[in-house]
Design a protein around this motif. Sequence first.
Motif, PDB file in Angstrom:
ATOM      1  N   ILE A  72       0.844  -1.207   0.000  1.00 61.17           N
ATOM      2  CA  ILE A  72       0.000   0.000   0.000  1.00 61.17           C
ATOM      3  C   ILE A  72       0.876   1.252   0.000  1.00 61.17           C
ATOM      4  CG2 ILE A  72      -1.649   1.327   1.380  1.00 61.17           C
ATOM      5  CD1 ILE A  72      -2.794  -1.408   2.315  1.00 61.17           C
ATOM      6  N   ASN A  73       1.875   1.271   0.860  1.00 56.98           N
ATOM      7  CA  ASN A  73       2.754   2.440   0.939  1.00 56.98           C
ATOM      8  C   ASN A  73       3.502   2.671  -0.373  1.00 56.98           C
ATOM      9  OD1 ASN A  73       1.969   2.867   3.568  1.00 56.98           O
ATOM     10  ND2 ASN A  73       3.779   1.886   4.473  1.00 56.98           N
ATOM     11  N   HIS A  74       3.970   1.589  -0.977  1.00 54.02           N
ATOM     12  CA  HIS A  74       4.701   1.731  -2.234  1.00 54.02           C
ATOM     13  C   HIS A  74       3.806   2.359  -3.301  1.00 54.02           C
ATOM     14  CE1 HIS A  74       7.627   0.893  -5.379  1.00 54.02           C
ATOM     15  NE2 HIS A  74       6.627   0.414  -6.109  1.00 54.02           N
ATOM     16  N   HIS A  75       2.579   1.902  -3.363  1.00 51.31           N
ATOM     17  CA  HIS A  75       1.665   2.454  -4.375  1.00 51.31           C
ATOM     18  C   HIS A  75       1.368   3.928  -4.100  1.00 51.31           C
ATOM     19  CE1 HIS A  75      -1.491   2.779  -7.317  1.00 51.31           C
ATOM     20  NE2 HIS A  75      -2.363   3.123  -6.384  1.00 51.31           N
ATOM     21  N   PHE A  77       2.896   6.217  -2.094  1.00 46.30           N
ATOM     22  CA  PHE A  77       3.986   7.184  -1.949  1.00 46.30           C
ATOM     23  C   PHE A  77       5.005   7.135  -3.089  1.00 46.30           C
ATOM     24  CE2 PHE A  77       2.634   6.302   2.522  1.00 46.30           C
ATOM     25  CZ  PHE A  77       2.042   7.531   2.740  1.00 46.30           C
ATOM     26  N   ASN A  78       5.127   6.002  -3.752  1.00 44.39           N
ATOM     27  CA  ASN A  78       6.103   5.895  -4.840  1.00 44.39           C
ATOM     28  C   ASN A  78       5.457   5.954  -6.212  1.00 44.39           C
ATOM     29  OD1 ASN A  78       7.391   3.939  -2.468  1.00 44.39           O
ATOM     30  ND2 ASN A  78       8.875   5.276  -3.450  1.00 44.39           N
ATOM     31  N   GLU A  79       4.354   5.265  -6.387  1.00 48.68           N
ATOM     32  CA  GLU A  79       3.709   5.226  -7.702  1.00 48.68           C
ATOM     33  C   GLU A  79       2.762   6.408  -7.905  1.00 48.68           C
ATOM     34  OE1 GLU A  79       3.800   0.338  -8.172  1.00 48.68           O
ATOM     35  OE2 GLU A  79       1.884   1.363  -7.855  1.00 48.68           O
ATOM     36  N   VAL A  80       1.856   6.641  -6.951  1.00 49.60           N
ATOM     37  CA  VAL A  80       0.905   7.753  -7.088  1.00 49.60           C
ATOM     38  C   VAL A  80       1.581   9.080  -6.769  1.00 49.60           C
ATOM     39  CG1 VAL A  80      -1.302   8.700  -6.315  1.00 49.60           C
ATOM     40  CG2 VAL A  80      -1.028   6.222  -6.561  1.00 49.60           C
ATOM     41  N   ARG A 103      -3.280  17.675  -5.150  1.00 47.52           N
ATOM     42  CA  ARG A 103      -1.883  18.089  -5.290  1.00 47.52           C
ATOM     43  C   ARG A 103      -0.900  16.985  -4.932  1.00 47.52           C
ATOM     44  NH1 ARG A 103      -0.690  21.957  -1.467  1.00 47.52           N
ATOM     45  NH2 ARG A 103       0.828  23.012  -2.763  1.00 47.52           N
ATOM     46  N   ARG A 104      -1.403  15.932  -4.251  1.00 47.13           N
ATOM     47  CA  ARG A 104      -0.551  14.836  -3.766  1.00 47.13           C
ATOM     48  C   ARG A 104       0.476  15.334  -2.749  1.00 47.13           C
ATOM     49  NH1 ARG A 104      -4.135  12.603  -6.477  1.00 47.13           N
ATOM     50  NH2 ARG A 104      -3.760  10.971  -8.034  1.00 47.13           N
ATOM     51  N   LEU A 105       0.137  16.410  -2.064  1.00 46.05           N
ATOM     52  CA  LEU A 105       0.995  16.993  -1.037  1.00 46.05           C
ATOM     53  C   LEU A 105       0.201  17.157   0.237  1.00 46.05           C
ATOM     54  CD1 LEU A 105       2.845  19.837  -2.992  1.00 46.05           C
ATOM     55  CD2 LEU A 105       3.894  17.758  -2.078  1.00 46.05           C
ATOM     56  N   GLY A 106       0.847  16.910   1.376  1.00 49.25           N
ATOM     57  CA  GLY A 106       0.138  17.074   2.626  1.00 49.25           C
ATOM     58  C   GLY A 106       1.083  17.190   3.797  1.00 49.25           C
ATOM     59  N   ASN A 107       0.481  17.270   4.977  1.00 52.24           N
ATOM     60  CA  ASN A 107       1.243  17.247   6.206  1.00 52.24           C
ATOM     61  C   ASN A 107       1.073  15.865   6.841  1.00 52.24           C
ATOM     62  OD1 ASN A 107      -1.304  17.290   7.421  1.00 52.24           O
ATOM     63  ND2 ASN A 107      -1.234  19.488   7.849  1.00 52.24           N
ATOM     64  N   PRO A 108       1.697  15.592   7.982  1.00 52.80           N
ATOM     65  CA  PRO A 108       1.630  14.234   8.528  1.00 52.80           C
ATOM     66  C   PRO A 108       0.217  13.721   8.756  1.00 52.80           C
ATOM     67  CG  PRO A 108       3.402  15.443   9.583  1.00 52.80           C
ATOM     68  CD  PRO A 108       2.670  16.428   8.724  1.00 52.80           C
ATOM     69  N   ILE A 109      -0.666  14.567   9.268  1.00 54.02           N
ATOM     70  CA  ILE A 109      -1.990  14.069   9.626  1.00 54.02           C
ATOM     71  C   ILE A 109      -2.875  13.846   8.402  1.00 54.02           C
ATOM     72  CG2 ILE A 109      -3.075  16.327  10.032  1.00 54.02           C
ATOM     73  CD1 ILE A 109      -4.287  15.033  12.595  1.00 54.02           C
ATOM     74  N   SER A 110      -2.770  14.704   7.396  1.00 52.62           N
ATOM     75  CA  SER A 110      -3.601  14.501   6.207  1.00 52.62           C
ATOM     76  C   SER A 110      -3.119  13.302   5.392  1.00 52.62           C
ATOM     77  CB  SER A 110      -3.629  15.764   5.348  1.00 52.62           C
ATOM     78  OG  SER A 110      -2.336  16.101   4.882  1.00 52.62           O
ATOM     79  N   PHE A 151       4.445  10.968   6.599  1.00 58.91           N
ATOM     80  CA  PHE A 151       5.049  12.159   6.002  1.00 58.91           C
ATOM     81  C   PHE A 151       6.322  11.818   5.245  1.00 58.91           C
ATOM     82  CE2 PHE A 151       7.360  16.283   6.171  1.00 58.91           C
ATOM     83  CZ  PHE A 151       6.390  17.089   5.604  1.00 58.91           C
ATOM     84  N   ASN A 152       6.915  10.689   5.588  1.00 55.40           N
ATOM     85  CA  ASN A 152       8.141  10.237   4.933  1.00 55.40           C
ATOM     86  C   ASN A 152       7.929   8.880   4.267  1.00 55.40           C
ATOM     87  OD1 ASN A 152      10.297  12.337   5.582  1.00 55.40           O
ATOM     88  ND2 ASN A 152       9.461  11.944   7.620  1.00 55.40           N
ATOM     89  N   GLY A 153       6.904   8.813   3.450  1.00 51.20           N
ATOM     90  CA  GLY A 153       6.676   7.638   2.615  1.00 51.20           C
ATOM     91  C   GLY A 153       6.244   6.401   3.359  1.00 51.20           C
TER      92      GLY A 153
END
Length: 282
Positions: A72-75, A77-80, A103-110, A151-153
């Motif tokens: 799930i994380n790979h998809h 944070f790396n693919e999407v 935007r595919r950008l966020g902070n830790p909680i979002s 926040f870090n993938g």
Amino acid sequence: MSDTRITLPHWDELATLADDALPLLPTALLIARDEYPELDPAAYERLLQAHADHLRVEVDATREWPLKIAAINHHLFNEVGYSGNNDEYYDPRNSYLNEVFERRLGNPISLAMVQIEVARRLGLPLEGISFPGHFLVRLPVDDGVLIMDPFNGGRPLGVDELRERARTNLGGQAPDDSVLAQILDPAPHRAILMRMLRNLYGVYAERGEWDRAARSADRVLKLAPEQADAVRDRGLAYLQLEHLAGARADLARYLKMEPEASDAASIRDRLVELGGERPKLH
């Protein structure tokens, strides 16, 4: 085709809901609708479902939960390409889920919310952690819990790093095992949503956007009407907006709720300046 209808709750009903009945995604989108009144909740439900559908075959074919969440994380944070917004960490868009999805950008909680919602659609009970300074997520595994940093993938975090991270936000004191275990307890949905709103309050107060700051504090009170810090924060925002009656009412209420607060003296002085009667101490 999956059902993508999603109904947003009403603000006035949230305080009456138990934590386990408070919907995470719909309420987060309700927060976003304050700033983006035309947002389409169903569009983001469809997007989340598409993420889950893309992963379903791989995740279902994988037995171990740590490997499932790794996929799930790979998809995500790396693919999407979802990632933490290091360049503009305090951009309020990082707290609005529609903007995070777009935007595919966020902070830790979002980013944690995105991760949690996708994982849960795939049968993994991923939970949030209101870790000091930096929101994290946790997944139960056979021998304990797997802690990750969205926040870090989605990077897994070991005990030593967790203890060090906590220490920097606890006055330099490293937590022992029992304190760390308490810190790593799962956060209820209400606590997650309130933390998101407090982040927004902080951002808008720093920018001097006091109408939005007041709104953010008011929304905390819709979730939990007895939160003294939100009463104070709304009162201070009202003061900046020269809504003096509202400021007097909120600041006086705050002092009744927290007469021994560390900022009580300064709040009493504000009330005197506003022409309100100095609250009596008992």
